[in-house]
Structure formats: C-alpha cells, structure tokens
Design a protein around this motif. Sequence first.
Motif, PDB file in Angstrom:
ATOM      1  N   PHE A  80       0.829  -1.213   0.000  1.00  9.52           N
ATOM      2  CA  PHE A  80       0.000   0.000   0.000  1.00  9.52           C
ATOM      3  C   PHE A  80       0.860   1.259   0.000  1.00  9.52           C
ATOM      4  N   SER A  81       2.024   1.224  -0.620  1.00  9.67           N
ATOM      5  CA  SER A  81       2.973   2.344  -0.517  1.00  9.67           C
ATOM      6  C   SER A  81       2.426   3.622  -1.143  1.00  9.67           C
ATOM      7  N   VAL A  82       1.710   3.525  -2.266  1.00  6.85           N
ATOM      8  CA  VAL A  82       1.185   4.737  -2.917  1.00  6.85           C
ATOM      9  C   VAL A  82       0.106   5.376  -2.045  1.00  6.85           C
ATOM     10  N   PHE A  83      -0.778   4.571  -1.503  1.00  9.01           N
ATOM     11  CA  PHE A  83      -1.838   5.111  -0.652  1.00  9.01           C
ATOM     12  C   PHE A  83      -1.247   5.705   0.623  1.00  9.01           C
ATOM     13  N   PHE A 110     -11.143   2.142   2.958  1.00  7.00           N
ATOM     14  CA  PHE A 110     -10.952   1.259   1.815  1.00  7.00           C
ATOM     15  C   PHE A 110      -9.579   1.587   1.226  1.00  7.00           C
ATOM     16  N   ALA A 111      -8.629   0.691   1.399  1.00  7.93           N
ATOM     17  CA  ALA A 111      -7.244   0.958   1.009  1.00  7.93           C
ATOM     18  C   ALA A 111      -6.938   0.318  -0.347  1.00  7.93           C
ATOM     19  N   PRO A 112      -6.724   1.143  -1.395  1.00  7.14           N
ATOM     20  CA  PRO A 112      -6.346   0.581  -2.700  1.00  7.14           C
ATOM     21  C   PRO A 112      -4.908   0.056  -2.674  1.00  7.14           C
ATOM     22  N   THR A 113      -4.682  -1.045  -3.328  1.00  5.51           N
ATOM     23  CA  THR A 113      -3.346  -1.618  -3.403  1.00  5.51           C
ATOM     24  C   THR A 113      -2.487  -0.838  -4.397  1.00  5.51           C
ATOM     25  N   ASP A 114      -1.186  -1.102  -4.374  1.00 11.60           N
ATOM     26  CA  ASP A 114      -0.296  -0.482  -5.359  1.00 11.60           C
ATOM     27  C   ASP A 114      -0.684  -0.893  -6.774  1.00 11.60           C
ATOM     28  N   ALA A 115      -1.146  -2.133  -6.933  1.00 10.06           N
ATOM     29  CA  ALA A 115      -1.591  -2.589  -8.258  1.00 10.06           C
ATOM     30  C   ALA A 115      -2.787  -1.789  -8.739  1.00 10.06           C
ATOM     31  N   ALA A 116      -3.669  -1.393  -7.818  1.00 11.68           N
ATOM     32  CA  ALA A 116      -4.833  -0.583  -8.199  1.00 11.68           C
ATOM     33  C   ALA A 116      -4.394   0.756  -8.766  1.00 11.68           C
ATOM     34  N   PHE A 117      -3.403   1.400  -8.164  1.00 11.16           N
ATOM     35  CA  PHE A 117      -2.912   2.687  -8.670  1.00 11.16           C
ATOM     36  C   PHE A 117      -2.163   2.511  -9.998  1.00 11.16           C
ATOM     37  N   SER A 118      -1.446   1.388 -10.148  1.00  5.74           N
ATOM     38  CA  SER A 118      -0.708   1.178 -11.394  1.00  5.74           C
ATOM     39  C   SER A 118      -1.644   0.949 -12.570  1.00  5.74           C
ATOM     40  N   ASP A 203     -11.534   0.006  11.065  1.00  8.01           N
ATOM     41  CA  ASP A 203     -11.587  -1.132  10.148  1.00  8.01           C
ATOM     42  C   ASP A 203     -10.930  -0.706   8.842  1.00  8.01           C
ATOM     43  N   ILE A 204      -9.999  -1.519   8.342  1.00  5.28           N
ATOM     44  CA  ILE A 204      -9.332  -1.252   7.073  1.00  5.28           C
ATOM     45  C   ILE A 204      -9.536  -2.459   6.164  1.00  5.28           C
ATOM     46  N   TYR A 205     -10.072  -2.185   4.963  1.00  6.07           N
ATOM     47  CA  TYR A 205     -10.314  -3.240   3.989  1.00  6.07           C
ATOM     48  C   TYR A 205      -9.510  -2.961   2.719  1.00  6.07           C
ATOM     49  N   GLN A 206      -9.053  -4.021   2.096  1.00  9.55           N
ATOM     50  CA  GLN A 206      -8.311  -3.909   0.847  1.00  9.55           C
ATOM     51  C   GLN A 206      -9.272  -3.857  -0.331  1.00  9.55           C
ATOM     52  N   VAL A 207      -8.993  -2.952  -1.281  1.00  5.98           N
ATOM     53  CA  VAL A 207      -9.767  -2.896  -2.529  1.00  5.98           C
ATOM     54  C   VAL A 207      -8.780  -2.929  -3.692  1.00  5.98           C
ATOM     55  N   GLU A 208      -9.222  -3.525  -4.801  1.00  9.76           N
ATOM     56  CA  GLU A 208      -8.342  -3.722  -5.945  1.00  9.76           C
ATOM     57  C   GLU A 208      -8.462  -2.617  -6.986  1.00  9.76           C
ATOM     58  N   LYS A 209      -9.287  -1.592  -6.717  1.00  5.03           N
ATOM     59  CA  LYS A 209      -9.408  -0.456  -7.627  1.00  5.03           C
ATOM     60  C   LYS A 209      -9.424   0.833  -6.816  1.00  5.03           C
ATOM     61  N   VAL A 210      -8.893   1.893  -7.406  1.00  9.26           N
ATOM     62  CA  VAL A 210      -8.962   3.207  -6.782  1.00  9.26           C
ATOM     63  C   VAL A 210     -10.378   3.738  -6.976  1.00  9.26           C
ATOM     64  N   LEU A 211     -11.000   4.211  -5.896  1.00  8.58           N
ATOM     65  CA  LEU A 211     -12.360   4.738  -5.968  1.00  8.58           C
ATOM     66  C   LEU A 211     -12.308   6.156  -6.524  1.00  8.58           C
ATOM     67  N   LEU A 212     -12.771   6.323  -7.754  1.00  4.28           N
ATOM     68  CA  LEU A 212     -12.709   7.615  -8.438  1.00  4.28           C
ATOM     69  C   LEU A 212     -14.038   8.336  -8.296  1.00  4.28           C
TER      70      LEU A 212
END
Length: 284
Positions: A80-83, A110-118, A203-212
């Motif tokens: 989660f480095s970008v977030f 809702f924490a987007p992964t680095d893959a979501a930002f890429s 509560d922190i949940y992982q999401v695979e897309k950035v919420l735009l």
Amino acid sequence: MTKQTLFSLSILLIFLFHCITTLGQPAAAPAQPANAPVQPATPPVVQPAKAPAPVQSAKVPPTQKGVPDVTKILGKAGGFSVFIRLLKSTGVSDQLYGQLNNSNNGFTIFAPTDAAFSNLKAGTINSLSDLQKTQLVQFHILNTVVSLSNFQTLSNPVPTEAGDTSDGEFPLNVMTAGNQVNISTGLVNTTVGGTVYSDNQLDIYQVEKVLLPLDIFNPKPKHKAPAPAPTLSTPKTKDNDDESQSDATKVNESSPVSISGHGILVSIEVVLVAFILTKGLHGV
C-alpha cells in the motif's frame, strides 16, 4: 597299674583333642524363621521446603491499547505504498491519528493496493490539485466503523469524508450479496477484499481499484444563473389605438400653427427691410 595309667591318659588326651577341635569351629548362624518375607528398604520421605509467600504489590492498572496508526498498519501489511504516500502528503493520516486519539470516533478505510494505482492512466494522480488529492483520499474513508457483516445496514448513498453525496459530487453506493460487498462510485465498481485491520475504532479493507469520485474525474458543467425573462410588450387594444391616433392628430394639428407663426415672422422682417430701404432712398 601301669596299663591303667596309660589308658587313663589316652582317654584324657582324646577328650582334650575333641574339645580343642570343637572350640576351633565357627559358631553357626541362628536359623531364619520359615516363610518370612524380605521387606525392601523404604527410602525416607523428604518433605519439600515451602516456598516463601509472594510479596503483595500495589495493584497496577491495565495497560491501555495504543492508538492505531493507519500508515504503520498499512506499512506492516505491505502493498500500500502509494496510498500511504497520499495519506501523508495530504495530511489525512495526521488528522485520522488525532481524531482516533482524542475522541471516540471510528473510521472505515478502503485501502487501494499499489496494483490498483498502477492500473490508472499515467499521470492521473499527478494531474490533480492538492485539494483534489485530499478529496480523493477522503473519498476512501467512512466516518464510522463498519464490520463486514454490517455493510448491509448502510443506506445509499453512503457519506464519506470527502463531503457531498449528491449526484455528480461524491456519491458512494454499497451493495451486499451474501458475504460479498460491492462498491460503486458511478465510475468504478469493485469488491471489498480481505480485512487488513479491525478493532473497535478502526476497520481497514483492501480494494483492488482506486475509488474515483464523479466530482473530480467526471464533473458536471456548472449551471449558470438563468437569464431574466424578457419583458412582454403590452398588447394593443382598441383603446390604445384610439389614444395613439388622437396623439398623432394632435401633432398634425399643431404643425400648421407653427408653420403659420413662422410665416408671420418672415412677413414682418420683409416689411422692416423695405421700410429701411425706402428711408434710405428719400435721404439721398
């Protein structure tokens, strides 16, 4: 006589020899009683020394659990480095820590992964203003603690820390199907992944897309103030026509008066000139 003496001596010697032989043998051991069982030797029982009584100490209050630090939690989880960088650069991480430390407020992130930002187009984040970056991060935060089993109790649109939930602004819709939680922003649809962290405050949940949010990535044109309605002309009526004709008649009637008046002035001027000329001729 001599024979008797020798016989007596012989008997005496035999008796003495028998006595000496008997005395030279060892004494016999006393007889053991019949069927007496042999008892094994029992070792002595050693009593353990009593431990000293513990010293009674003053009661220590239970240690309070530390305030959760979002960036440290995500850093420990990894991916989660970008977030994390956005949380720090916008100051949102400090705001979360302060509110978690000084109040009973809880948050869901809702924490987007680095893959979501890429997966975003190149330059998407860098093209945003500082305000828009802050709003983007806040759009991933709910101002309440929501466990996975309680998402179905939320009412759409769900308010976020970004602000207005009206259409075209920052609406976030949550739908549940069994144990699956789906999120829609109007531009992005994704599913809540695994739980990164959970307690009674966070509560922190992982999401695979950035919420735009729509307000940033697809803003509606701003509505201009409506122009004032044009003033309608008064419809002509018969009375208005009569008044107009009357005014026109007045103007036409006044025209000859002004013209005739002007003619009188011209006549007077001609008479004066003729008089002056006549006087001049008589003088000559």
